[in-house]
Design a protein around this motif. Structure first.
Motif: not given
Length: 526
Positions: A46-50, A152-155, A304-305, A411-417
């Motif tokens: 989550x470093x990038x999303x943060x 959903x936020x993917x590449x 938004x991340x 789903x992307x990692x940021x939304x899931x977290x």
């Protein structure tokens, strides 16, 4: 009465007292255990999303999230020492606030564990595709197989995150056949994680590329990004709260701790302080070397991340110029950018090796909550069926693994977290409330550990959890009540009528002793 069904605490403790666990752990062992449980998932993933939410203010975000975790950990420790049986916050709530509120906690925990496992699966996919396939094998996975759909936020061009889907299904298969972690293997993985992150801190903070000007502006989105936006330092804290989840495993060791009144708080607070400082140093090294400013939208607010807009902006950068906030394997990416490709690849391999064990623990934890609720009659008892050959709850494990795999695939990692954190914060809040209820209702009950200044710490925990929840993105905030409404419907249509406690039977199953206590009681009038 809606809140009438409270599981007798004496029935739970009758089972717990049969364990006769030997008190052997000191504060140092507890600290090491806590560091091993906490460090791993969030800091790699989550470093990038943060950074996209807070910029260099990510360092402040780690401090905010760490503080809330420290005070929540103390509340967990007191109740875990009193009620050291399976079920975590669900069992604590059942014994203090009644079946209905316990159901809401258990329902939230089911969501939390499953979505957290999906988030880690997505994080693992980034290291698998970037470090293992691309850097080591020279294989580039097609974009449409490496991320979920763009909407959903993917590449760009993403259709499905195939590695995340496969790792979730693989771990589920291992759990069904009974494969579990070896303590020695887990210790090795912890050593790999801590060594890799220590090397990262040392290399980045001493790098010639490190420039204090990269921290300016420190808070490009402010401390508060605005309600429902999930940005700013507090919004980032609400997301990277995920990086601290796991400390409750330390609180459950209170029954095996020498002088718990002194050693439990030292172990809990010490491990969380260590992790907080460690996380801040990792964030400082990442930002100071390649920068961590968010990519801003036209309105001056960070995209938004995990959003479509951010994915499109990231696609405009060359691979060797990719900003921190765009990387799927942030820490390995930083080391490659500053000339330490070999070490970066080793760090990526460390994440690649360690994260599947975290997925395993999370799916196991979810199935354990599911299993205990089914044993209480709140979910169909068929779900608690044990496989005749493997002796595992295979039905609920397959259901959980399927849900985790689907979430990881799309789903992307940021939304899931963020969604997972919503459930976690609710559970932590309910534990703090349970602490206050027990202090008022049963003040003379033996407590191996007592929270100092409980009437300050517990309300602070409640306020901190609510505060972080309100700084999650609006979709994550709305997911929890939406999931909760579904749970309430299930409760009144099925669970309340099928409850063992409602039918006059208390059944306590302890996960350590493997013993069962049945105490008939008079069912309360509905």
């Amino acid at each position: 009465m809606l809140l009438d069904r409270v599981k007798p605490l004496d029935a739970i403790l009758a089972t717990a007292e049969k364990k006769s666990l030997k008190r052997t752990l000191g504060w140092f062992q507890l600290m090491l255990f806590g560091i091993g449980c906490v460090i791993g998932t969030g800091i790699f993933v989550l470093t990038a999303a943060g950074a996209q939410k807070a910029g260099p203010g990510l360092m402040l975000a780690f401090a905010i999230a760490g503080f809330v975790c420290i005070i929540a950990a103390l509340c967990y420790a007191e109740i875990a020492a009193m009620i050291p049986v399976a079920g975590s916050a669900y069992t604590y709530s059942y014994a203090t606030m009644g079946e209905f509120l316990a159901w809401t906690v258990g329902w939230a925990l089911i969501m939390e564990y499953a979505i957290a496992a999906a988030a880690v699966s997505v994080g693992w996919s980034g290291y698998f595709s970037g470090t293992f396939l691309n850097e080591l094998l020279g294989v580039t996975l097609p974009p449409w197989l490496a991320a979920g759909p763009l909407a959903l936020g993917g590449a760009p061009g993403g259709l499905i995150n195939l590695p995340a889907l496969l790792i979730a299904l693989l771990v589920t298969g291992l759990l069904i056949v009974g494969t579990s972690e070896s303590a020695k293997v887990n210790a090795i993985l912890v050593a790999i994680k801590v060594t890799a992150l220590t090397a990262f801190v040392a290399l980045t903070l001493t790098s010639p590329e490190f420039d204090a000007e990269r921290f300016n502006p420190f808070l490009p989105a402010g401390i508060f990004g605005g309600w429902g936006t999930g940005v700013g330092a507090v919004g980032a804290a609400a997301t990277i709260f995920f990086a601290y989840v796991g400390f409750d495993a330390v609180s459950t060791a209170a029954e095996e701790t020498k002088d718990p009144q002194k050693n439990v708080p030292i172990g809990l607070v010490g491990s969380l302080l260590f992790c907080t400082v460690f996380y801040i140093l990792v964030a400082a090294g990442a930002v100071g070397t390649i920068g961590g400013q968010p990519i801003m939208g036209p309105n001056g607010v960070p995209f938004p991340a995990g959003s479509e807009e951010l994915a499109r902006q990231c696609a405009t950068y060359a691979a060797d110029q990719l900003p921190l906030v765009c990387s799927n394997e942030a820490l390995a990416h930083v080391l490659r950018q500053i000339g330490w490709s070999g070490i970066g690849n080793l760090l990526g391999i460390a994440a690649f090796l360690a994260l599947p064990s975290v997925i395993l623990v999370l799916i196991f934890g979810q199935t354990r909550i599911f299993f205990v609720m089914a044993r209480d009659g709140l979910l169909p008892e068929k779900l608690s069926t044990v496989h005749p050959k493997y002796k595992t709850p295979h039905i609920v494990t397959m259901m959980t693994g399927g849900a985790v795999a689907l979430g990881a695939a799309f789903f992307p990692v940021g939304k899931l977290a963020d969604i997972s954190n919503a459930g976690t914060l609710y559970a932590f809040m309910m534990v703090a409330i349970a602490l206050l209820v027990l202090r008022r209702r049963d003040p003379e009950r033996k407590r191996a550990f007592r929270v100092p200044m409980a009437w300050i710490i517990a309300p602070l925990t409640i306020a901190g959890c609510v505060f972080l929840f309100l700084n999650l993105p609006i979709d994550a905030m709305l997911f929890l009540p939406g999931w909760g409404v579904l749970g309430i419907i299930v409760y009144f249509l099925y669970s309340r009528g099928s409850s063992h406690l409602g039918r006059g039977i208390v059944e306590v199953v302890d996960d350590v002793a493997g013993e069962e206590t049945q105490i008939p009681i008079h069912p309360p009038a509905d």
